[in-house]
Design an enzyme around this catalytic site. Structure first.
Site, PDB file in Angstrom:
ATOM      1  N   ARG A  76     -15.861  -4.025  -2.259  1.00 41.17           N
ATOM      2  CA  ARG A  76     -14.782  -3.051  -2.434  1.00 41.17           C
ATOM      3  C   ARG A  76     -13.735  -3.574  -3.397  1.00 41.17           C
ATOM      4  O   ARG A  76     -13.175  -2.810  -4.198  1.00 41.17           O
ATOM      5  CB  ARG A  76     -14.170  -2.688  -1.074  1.00 41.17           C
ATOM      6  CG  ARG A  76     -13.263  -1.460  -1.158  1.00 41.17           C
ATOM      7  CD  ARG A  76     -13.090  -0.781   0.187  1.00 41.17           C
ATOM      8  NE  ARG A  76     -12.140  -1.439   1.055  1.00 41.17           N
ATOM      9  CZ  ARG A  76     -12.435  -1.990   2.226  1.00 41.17           C
ATOM     10  NH1 ARG A  76     -13.689  -1.999   2.667  1.00 41.17           N
ATOM     11  NH2 ARG A  76     -11.493  -2.543   2.978  1.00 41.17           N
ATOM     12  N   TRP A  89     -12.321  -1.810  -6.746  1.00 38.40           N
ATOM     13  CA  TRP A  89     -10.896  -1.630  -7.056  1.00 38.40           C
ATOM     14  C   TRP A  89     -10.585  -2.170  -8.452  1.00 38.40           C
ATOM     15  O   TRP A  89      -9.763  -1.605  -9.176  1.00 38.40           O
ATOM     16  CB  TRP A  89     -10.010  -2.367  -6.061  1.00 38.40           C
ATOM     17  CG  TRP A  89      -9.970  -1.905  -4.633  1.00 38.40           C
ATOM     18  CD1 TRP A  89     -10.004  -2.713  -3.522  1.00 38.40           C
ATOM     19  CD2 TRP A  89      -9.841  -0.568  -4.127  1.00 38.40           C
ATOM     20  NE1 TRP A  89      -9.913  -1.967  -2.380  1.00 38.40           N
ATOM     21  CE2 TRP A  89      -9.797  -0.643  -2.720  1.00 38.40           C
ATOM     22  CE3 TRP A  89      -9.754   0.680  -4.739  1.00 38.40           C
ATOM     23  CZ2 TRP A  89      -9.684   0.488  -1.901  1.00 38.40           C
ATOM     24  CZ3 TRP A  89      -9.643   1.809  -3.933  1.00 38.40           C
ATOM     25  CH2 TRP A  89      -9.615   1.700  -2.544  1.00 38.40           C
ATOM     26  N   ASP A 126      -6.752  -5.048  -4.380  1.00 41.05           N
ATOM     27  CA  ASP A 126      -6.435  -3.656  -4.058  1.00 41.05           C
ATOM     28  C   ASP A 126      -5.116  -3.210  -4.685  1.00 41.05           C
ATOM     29  O   ASP A 126      -4.909  -2.010  -4.928  1.00 41.05           O
ATOM     30  CB  ASP A 126      -6.300  -3.459  -2.546  1.00 41.05           C
ATOM     31  CG  ASP A 126      -7.373  -4.124  -1.713  1.00 41.05           C
ATOM     32  OD1 ASP A 126      -7.789  -5.244  -2.064  1.00 41.05           O
ATOM     33  OD2 ASP A 126      -7.767  -3.552  -0.689  1.00 41.05           O
ATOM     34  N   GLY A 150      -7.380 -18.881  -5.066  1.00 38.77           N
ATOM     35  CA  GLY A 150      -7.990 -17.639  -4.655  1.00 38.77           C
ATOM     36  C   GLY A 150      -8.634 -17.787  -3.293  1.00 38.77           C
ATOM     37  O   GLY A 150      -9.000 -18.894  -2.880  1.00 38.77           O
ATOM     38  N   ASP A 185       0.804  -1.219   0.000  1.00 41.45           N
ATOM     39  CA  ASP A 185       0.000   0.000   0.000  1.00 41.45           C
ATOM     40  C   ASP A 185       0.837   1.270   0.000  1.00 41.45           C
ATOM     41  O   ASP A 185       0.292   2.376   0.131  1.00 41.45           O
ATOM     42  CB  ASP A 185      -0.959  -0.013   1.191  1.00 41.45           C
ATOM     43  CG  ASP A 185      -2.068  -1.044   1.011  1.00 41.45           C
ATOM     44  OD1 ASP A 185      -2.594  -1.130  -0.114  1.00 41.45           O
ATOM     45  OD2 ASP A 185      -2.390  -1.755   1.971  1.00 41.45           O
ATOM     46  N   THR A 219     -10.281 -15.113   0.322  1.00 39.09           N
ATOM     47  CA  THR A 219     -10.680 -13.784   0.768  1.00 39.09           C
ATOM     48  C   THR A 219     -10.164 -13.556   2.177  1.00 39.09           C
ATOM     49  O   THR A 219      -9.878 -14.505   2.910  1.00 39.09           O
ATOM     50  CB  THR A 219     -12.211 -13.607   0.731  1.00 39.09           C
ATOM     51  OG1 THR A 219     -12.519 -12.213   0.833  1.00 39.09           O
ATOM     52  CG2 THR A 219     -12.906 -14.353   1.870  1.00 39.09           C
TER      53      THR A 219
END
Length: 392
Positions: free
Chosen positions: A241, A245, A169, A227, A108, A229
């Site tokens: 969200r 993104w 993200d 994959g 980030d 979460t």
């Protein structure tokens, strides 16, 4: 869905801008150089808690730059140097943070430095901010994993629980590397963007156009693994969200690379998101929920999606489709203005209400969020000033 479509100069959007500016000004006076927490508690932001050697109100975590971004937007909207000066205080602190190697073990850095030091360079030609931005891009490049061709999301690179993981993200962190490539001519940054976005396009977007929140690669072989979460309802649901993104991040990546497959990925994410909205156009926190559910909404996802759809409209190659993206973005923004803003600015420190940070961990549920506030102001900026130059 609401039929009101905000357009430049309407009373609706002008009033929303003024209300947002009132709250940003009050928050600036309240917090000074201290940073608010990620989310409100009872609609009020508190100072960011201390952690380790970083004091209360200190610059840690992934969301502090969303306050800084709001300040830059407020300065552009008003010309009031009080906002610019407050943003510059933050900018200097972000330069200090990267040089002190303080809380940098995250992808980030793109969020953090694009909305602080890169914005300062774009708006003011601030040379020290430019240098700090390149240092942040170099720190982000340390997270690039060969042979998988991805940037690891979180944590120490030696942590086996995080090794080889990226999240959707991350698409919004790529503009920092794109900017660094443009500034330096060093193609390592651009190559990382190209490879990372290709991996997400192939593996984080599912066949039905929904997305995983997070995906793992084998860090030794580079093979895709699975994959999952962290913040969605379950591994194969579609966290709202994250889908937002995807709309915004793939559109930005297409603008940076010219790869038509990334444009199509943004379109796919947009179509799925828009097809899974409730009647008022503001998503539940996970797109598995539909009208009639008592699940919380996530207004921050809608604010991100508005910006993403407007970005997608700018790069869309079909005029009729671009007009549709724009119309849907305007309708979503109208829903936010009409039903998700405080009745009066003094009623909340947040600009938009009813967001969700992390429902599985009961963190910031039905509260305001720093990123929701930032993207709401960016959405208002994009609609009221269509010639605005983005920071991304």
């Amino acid at each position: 869905m609401t039929t009101l479509s905000p357009i430049p100069g309407t009373t609706t959007t002008d009033s929303a801008v003024q209300a947002a500016l009132t709250t940003i000004r009050r928050n600036t006076e309240t917090f000074g150089a201290a940073y608010p927490d990620d989310t409100t508690a009872g609609d009020r932001y508190e100072r960011r808690p201390a952690e380790g050697a970083i004091p209360e109100g200190g610059n840690r975590g992934w969301t502090t730059s969303f306050r800084t971004g709001q300040l830059w937007l407020a300065w552009e909207l008003t010309g009031d140097d009080a906002f610019k000066n407050a943003a510059l205080v933050d900018t200097r602190d972000f330069a200090r943070r990267v040089r002190a190697e303080e809380d940098l073990e995250t992808h980030d850095l793109g969020f953090l430095y694009t909305l602080s030091t890169v914005a300062a360079w774009r708006l003011l030609g601030d040379e020290d901010a430019r240098r700090a931005s390149i240092e942040a891009a170099d720190a982000l490049m340390r997270r690039f994993l060969e042979p998988a061709g991805i940037i690891q999301a979180w944590g120490d690179l030696s942590d086996p629980a995080q090794r080889g993981r990226t999240i959707i993200d991350s698409l919004m962190n790529m503009p920092l590397l794109t900017w660094a490539a443009e500034q330096t001519g060093d193609q390592r940054y651009a190559d990382a963007v190209r490879r990372h976005t290709a991996q997400l396009r192939e593996h984080i977007v599912r066949e039905d156009d929904s997305t995983f929140h997070t995906f793992y690669w084998d860090a030794q072989t580079g093979e895709p693994v699975r994959g999952a979460t962290e913040q969605g309802a379950f591994d194969h649901s579609c966290w709202a969200r994250g889908q937002a993104w995807g709309v915004y991040g793939f559109a930005l990546s297409y603008a940076a690379t010219g790869d038509e497959r990334l444009l199509e990925a943004s379109r796919r994410c947009a179509r799925y998101l828009l097809a899974h909205l409730p009647a008022d156009g503001v998503p539940f926190w996970d797109l598995v929920y539909t009208d009639g559910s008592d699940a919380p909404r996530d207004s921050s996802s809608a604010a991100i999606a508005v910006c993403g759809l407007l970005e997608l409209a700018q790069v869309e190659t079909d005029a009729a489709t671009a007009a549709e993206w724009t119309a849907r973005a305007h309708a979503m923004l109208a829903a936010l203005v009409d039903h998700y803003t405080p009745a009066r600015p003094e009623d909340s420190d947040a600009l938009i209400l009813h967001s969700v940070y992390d429902l599985p961990r009961d963190n910031g549920v039905d509260e305001g969020t720093l990123w929701g506030d930032y993207f709401f102001v960016e959405a208002l900026m994009r609609v009221t000033r269509p010639d605005w130059k983005k920071y991304w």
